[in-house]
Design an enzyme around this catalytic site. Structure first.
Site, short mmCIF file in Angstrom:
data_model
loop_
_atom_site.label_atom_id
_atom_site.label_comp_id
_atom_site.label_asym_id
_atom_site.label_seq_id
_atom_site.Cartn_x
_atom_site.Cartn_y
_atom_site.Cartn_z
CE LYS A 109 -6.15 7.53 -3.47
NZ LYS A 109 -4.86 6.80 -3.39
N GLY A 230 -6.03 -6.40 -9.67
CA GLY A 230 -5.76 -5.25 -10.53
C GLY A 230 -4.27 -4.99 -10.54
N GLY A 233 -2.81 -6.24 -6.91
CA GLY A 233 -3.02 -7.66 -6.63
C GLY A 233 -2.37 -8.56 -7.67
#
Ligand code: NAD
Length: 435
Positions: A109, A230, A233
């Protein structure tokens, strides 16, 4: 202490507990809790000048495969909450997500603590290109070592900027299969059809399957409240009402500014036109305005946090009125809240199982990018076969989590993390010869 520190301690305790119950050696525990952190500085062009220094992070968590053959994989985000600790926790989650879906990547990440809304497109491009250059120089951004993907505040365009910069600089580095340094690229630039909405699609397949096998809700017409509008969603909101595939009814949605609710269901064609124009739901006519906090407490069938971490916490978990929670946002539900919801009999599909669709499809994109030249690939044909395989993978993930949780009488979350760590452990034993 930052939010990130708190979550990291919880995460390490969770891994420790699972290692104890698996009887792993100390080496395994250390490998699972000792990430490699790369922190660099970039000087992008902001307001026409290269004066400000921005720290950028990339974290590699454990790779049970061989880095150099199978890379680390994970999103790259632009959000003010980015800290080293949070990146570590999210990288750990990526390792688990890959393991539970049998995707041959290690976890990673990264990100930068900025709010993309404060920058112009040209500035964001400069930030992204400087990031690409610095991680390329360090030998991190590499198709066989670390492949970046979109996350909060970044998207297919960001991934294209990154890939394009690496390709530009590649005379110096001579990386093989340079298209595979990032996934989530636009389809016309070596992306994979179906990647853009894969996290949402995967989440809906998982939800539908859980409802089917657990009988926790009627199979058709469940009401959904979605926090976040975004990539994850908004695609979830659009796909959920597809009658042939899912047949859910979305009654509430929010973004960082506000939310809307209509108990009869929301019309996303007019909502997205409104949202695109005004960049907020405020003022939209055919629904009641609600706050983000109110959305989380609605009496819906399914609550879907799909925005950012730490949204359902010990402060609001007792007040949640949904029948099922699906954690599409990574770490959207804190460990304490998971425990409270489990005690209250509310099943929570944890992020490592619910949102693994993104990385499953990223694997396909990465694999195709490393294989035949893209223009020789028959896209529609590939898409059909990947799509079927994708749905099977997602269903298999939730079925194995649900069945084990029933057998052991564990929560879905404890079960998913156990299965993921167990899978990593088995591979690490082979890799290093540890117990
Ligand atoms: P995004 O940047 O596209 O969208 C984030 C959304 O959350 C926006 O609508 C934003 O307004 C909203 N938001 C931000 N802060 C908020 C707050 N404090 N309260 C309420 N809403 C807020 O990000 P995304 O790609 O959709 O990612 C959402 C979540 O899903 C993240 O946790 C991400 O790590 C996870 N995820 C994304 C992918 C992917 O493929 N993009 C894959 C797996 C997991």
């Amino acid at each position: 202490m930052s939010n990130g520190d708190f979550v990291l301690k919880e995460k390490i305790a969770q891994i420790g507990k699972i290692c104890n119950s698996l009887g792993t050696s100390e080496e395994i525990f250390l490998e699972l809790t000792t990430p490699r952190v790369f922190k660099e500085k970039i000087r992008p062009i902001i307001k026409g000048k290269k004066s400000l220094i921005y720290p950028v992070w990339r974290v590699w968590h454990c790779n049970p495969y061989s880095t150099g053959a199978d890379p680390h994989k994970g999103g790259f985000r632009y959000h003010p909450n980015v800290t080293e600790e949070l990146m570590i926790v999210l990288a750990m989650g990526m390792t688990e997500k890959c393991a539970i879906a049998d995707v041959e990547f290690g976890g990673a990440k990264g990100g930068i603590a900025i709010n993309p809304a404060d920058y112009t497109k040209t500035e964001l491009r400069s930030i992204t290109e400087e990031t690409a250059k610095v991680f390329l120089k360090r030998g991190i951004l590499h198709p066989d070592r670390d492949s970046f993907g979109p996350d909060v505040g970044t998207n297919s365009e960001t991934m294209y900027w990154m890939y394009n910069k690496v390709a530009d600089e590649n005379d110096k580095y001579q990386l093989p299969n340079v298209t595979a340094v990032v996934t989530g690229k636009p389809v016309e630039h070596h992306g994979c059809p179906g990647r853009e909405n894969a996290t949402a699609r995967g989440g809906l397949i998982v939800l539908k399957e859980l409802i089917k096998i657990s009988h926790c809700l009627p199979e058709k017409g469940a009401t959904l409240a979605i926090q976040g509008f975004g990539n994850v969603g908004a695609h979830t909101a659009f796909l959920a009402s597809d009658l042939t595939q899912f047949n859910f009814k979305v009654v509430a949605v929010s973004d960082v500014t506000s939310g809307i609710f209509n108990k009869n269901g929301l019309d996303f064609t007019s909502i997205s036109t409104w949202h695109e124009k005004h960049k907020t739901f405020r003022g939209y006519k055919n629904a009641e305005e609600i706050s983000n906090e109110d959305l989380l407490l609605l009496p819906v069938d399914v609550l879907i946090p799909a925005a950012i971490e730490n949204q359902i916490t010990s402060k609001n978990a007792e007040k949640i009125r949904a029948i099922v929670v699906e954690e599409l946002a990574n770490e959207g539900v804190t460990q304490e809240a998971h425990n409270i919801l489990h005690r209250r009999g509310i099943p929570v599909i944890p992020g490592v199982a619910a949102n693994s669709g993104g990385v499953v499809m990223s694997f396909e994109e990465w694999a195709i990018n490393r294989g035949p030249r893209w223009h020789e690939v028959d896209l529609p044909k590939i898409y059909d076969s990947i799509e079927q395989k994708f749905a099977e993978i997602m269903r298999r993930v939730i079925i194995k989590v649900f069945e084990k949780s029933q057998k052991e009488n564990w929560s879905l979350s404890d079960t998913a993390h156990f299965l993921a760590i167990e899978a990593v452990y088995k591979k690490l034993k082979q890799k290093h010869g540890y117990k």
